[in-house]
Design an enzyme around this catalytic site. Structure first.
Site, PDB file in Angstrom:
ATOM      1  N   PRO A  65       0.825  -1.210   0.000  1.00 45.39           N
ATOM      2  CA  PRO A  65       0.000   0.000   0.000  1.00 45.39           C
ATOM      3  C   PRO A  65       0.860   1.261   0.000  1.00 45.39           C
ATOM      4  CG  PRO A  65      -0.032  -1.049   2.155  1.00 45.39           C
ATOM      5  CD  PRO A  65       0.747  -1.949   1.244  1.00 45.39           C
ATOM      6  N   HIS A  66       0.365   2.267  -0.708  1.00 42.82           N
ATOM      7  CA  HIS A  66       1.045   3.564  -0.750  1.00 42.82           C
ATOM      8  C   HIS A  66       0.060   4.586  -1.303  1.00 42.82           C
ATOM      9  CE1 HIS A  66       1.624   1.663  -4.658  1.00 42.82           C
ATOM     10  NE2 HIS A  66       1.682   2.875  -5.172  1.00 42.82           N
ATOM     11  N   ALA A  67       0.413   5.836  -1.135  1.00 38.48           N
ATOM     12  CA  ALA A  67      -0.392   6.937  -1.658  1.00 38.48           C
ATOM     13  C   ALA A  67       0.528   7.874  -2.434  1.00 38.48           C
ATOM     14  CB  ALA A  67      -1.091   7.676  -0.511  1.00 38.48           C
TER      15      ALA A  67
END
Length: 153
Positions: A65-67
């Site tokens: 997960p990352h943004a």
């Protein structure tokens, strides 16, 4: 090299978590403590999951997960959480997830560099299996940073 971003204090091992959101929160804890990301960064990940699904579950047992950098990335960094019992991310093809690697990059260029380094790990079947089957912190650390495992070609 991954060890530049994934410090030993950012590698965690847990027996179980109740939900995929808890897994992300726990994986993010070291980066939050180091002020590499803000709480908004986590909210951006949760929003993306709600809108797009678990696109960041890359392979059986593995989530990254990352943004976007502007959504709360303050420093480059990685954290890793190994969940012994695994957790569902609602990814039919790749659940349960055992390894969550949370990525924080302050720019698109850094994001690409970090993804490139991680791709080297993920494409090495031996190292990936070592990572997915590790049950101790030392085994996790070896899977991501042991230079003797680096291929020479």
């Amino acid at each position: 090299m991954l060890s530049n971003w994934l410090q030993p204090e950012n590698i965690q091992l847990t027996e179980s978590v109740g939900h995929w959101q808890e897994a992300i929160r726990q994986a993010a804890a070291p980066l939050l403590a180091q002020q590499a990301i803000t709480p908004d960064y986590l909210e951006a990940i949760f929003r993306s999951h709600a809108q797009l699904g678990p696109y960041y579950v890359l392979a059986p047992g593995l989530a990254m997960p990352h943004a976007r950098p502007e959504e709360g990335a303050l420093k480059n960094g990685l954290s890793l959480l190994r969940i012994n019992q695994g957790v569902s991310f609602d990814s039919a093809e790749n659940d349960p997830v055992y390894v969550v690697i949370l990525l924080s990059a302050v720019s698109g260029e850094e994001h690409i560099r970090m993804i490139g380094e991680l791709a080297g790990l993920f494409s090495d079947d031996f190292r990936l299996q070592q990572l997915l089957s590790a049950t101790t912190l030392s085994a996790l650390t070896a899977a991501v940073s042991d230079p003797s495992l680096e291929k020479t070609s």
